[in-house]
Write an enzyme that holds these catalytic residues in place. Structure first.
Site, short mmCIF file in Angstrom:
data_model
loop_
_atom_site.label_atom_id
_atom_site.label_comp_id
_atom_site.label_asym_id
_atom_site.label_seq_id
_atom_site.Cartn_x
_atom_site.Cartn_y
_atom_site.Cartn_z
N ARG A 98 10.07 12.52 7.76
CA ARG A 98 10.31 11.84 6.50
C ARG A 98 11.43 10.83 6.72
NH1 ARG A 98 6.11 13.48 5.18
NH2 ARG A 98 5.53 14.75 3.39
N GLU B 3 9.06 3.97 0.89
CA GLU B 3 7.80 3.51 1.49
C GLU B 3 6.99 2.78 0.43
OE1 GLU B 3 5.89 6.95 3.13
OE2 GLU B 3 7.38 7.15 4.72
N HIS C 163 3.03 5.32 7.34
CA HIS C 163 2.84 6.76 7.10
C HIS C 163 1.39 7.15 7.44
CE1 HIS C 163 4.68 10.30 4.69
NE2 HIS C 163 3.75 10.76 5.50
O1 LIG Z 1 3.24 15.89 4.58
C1 LIG Z 1 2.32 15.52 5.29
O2 LIG Z 1 1.55 16.27 5.86
C2 LIG Z 1 2.07 14.06 5.44
O3 LIG Z 1 3.22 13.31 5.33
C3 LIG Z 1 1.05 13.62 4.40
O4 LIG Z 1 0.17 12.84 5.06
#
Ligand SMILES: O=C(O)[C@H](O)CO
Length: 327
Positions: free
Chosen positions: A244, A273, A292
């Site tokens: 993240r 994002e 992402h």
């Molecule tokens: O949390 C997750 O698996 C990813 O960021 C979503 O695609």
């Protein structure tokens, strides 16, 4: 579709970039009577007692106290993806509602993407593409030298399912593997991928040529990598983030990249994002950013949806919920 056979499920509006993919709707409709947020908002009185589950596709719908209060028979929220940092788990659980995620669907594609970013950065794939397609390019095979990853040291921060899959792949590339995690993996796991545990994060940062972040976002991991940590890294090292954006102090990262504190960064996640178009990270030559894409494969998205359906069906029928996330 008979109401008593199918739980009413609240989903984000179908279609659009953040919506459930339209070709998935047919599958979902086999199991659920789907109610979109729009339909719910327009018919709250009629629908609020009927909805038993929320199908949460990419953080939508937003689940807050107001929504929870308006759904007295809600039993389960199925979240696509593994990260649940956008959900207030304590609040949700105080309403007696269970949360499930889809960890197994995302671990392979996210680990693949981590490797892709590492290789793209080390071998200058994005620059290379730009050179290859540029109308001014006359000379191929010139001085666009990159680095080989075999024999290099990879530091994995967060050795959960995704981190471990990264280690399996890195082993095949003959990398030396260090890892840092809340708890140490057992010996068999470590040996299977040849990973060496670093109890101290500092140790891993100082020794790694590539550092990859695969931790969950939590109060403990927020800005885990800041100025101090970046300064511990080698000036030749690359930071890869597939977790993240908030795990990295982005201002400190921009400084480190501008001033040669580290060599490069390859980021699948940022904060926010997308980044504002004038953000420094978008304009640095030693940065690669993807939007992402960790779980963005057809196979993963299908599996995510399938797992979510299973969790909802179990949750509304009072069975143990597969992939339940505990507070
Ligand atoms: O949390 C997750 O698996 C990813 O960021 C979503 O695609």
């Amino acid at each position: 579709m008979e109401e008593n056979k199918h739980p009413y499920t609240l989903i984000n509006v179908i279609g659009g970039t953040n919506g459930v993919y339209e070709d998935h709707v047919e599958f979902l409709e086999k199991h659920f009577k789907l109610i979109t947020m729009k339909e719910f908002t327009e018919n709250k009185q009629d629908l609020s007692h009927k909805i038993k589950a929320i199908f949460m596709w990419f953080h939508k719908p937003v689940v807050d106290r107001d929504l929870l209060q308006s759904l007295p028979n809600l039993k389960v929220i199925a979240n696509c993806g593994v990260g649940v940092d956008h959900l207030d788990l304590k609040l949700i659980s105080s309403f007696g509602v269970k949360v499930a995620n889809t960890p197994f669907a995302v671990s392979n594609p996210t680990a693949d993407l981590g490797m892709a970013l590492m290789l793209a950065s080390a071998r200058r794939i994005v620059e290379g593409h730009q050179i290859a397609v540029s109308p001014d390019t006359k000379c191929f095979m010139a001085d666009w030298l990159g680095e080989e990853i075999n024999g290099a040291t990879l530091g994995i921060i967060g050795m959960g399912a995704i981190g471990y899959k990264v280690a399996q792949r890195a082993r095949a590339f003959e990398m030396n593997i260090l890892y840092h995690n809340r708890s140490r993996r057992n010996e068999a796991d470590e040996q299977a991928v040849g990973a060496v545990y670093c109890a101290k994060l500092e140790d891993l940062l100082q020794r790694s040529d590539f550092v990859i972040l695969s931790v969950n976002l939590s109060p403990q991991t927020q800005k885990l990598i800041g100025r101090k940590e970046l300064e511990l890294m080698k000036p030749t090292a690359t930071l890869i983030n597939i977790s993240r954006g908030q795990v990295v102090d982005q201002d400190a990262l921009v400084n480190a990249l501008k001033n040669g504190v580290i060599k490069a960064a390859a980021l699948d996640v940022t904060y926010p994002e997308p980044l504002p178009r004038d953000h420094a990270l978008l304009h640095l030559k030693n940065v690669i950013i993807t939007p992402h894409l960790g779980s963005a494969t057809s196979k993963a998205r299908y599996l995510m949806m399938k797992n979510m359906v299973e969790s909802i069906l179990a949750g509304v029928s009072g069975f143990p919920v597969p992939n339940e996330v505990h507070v």
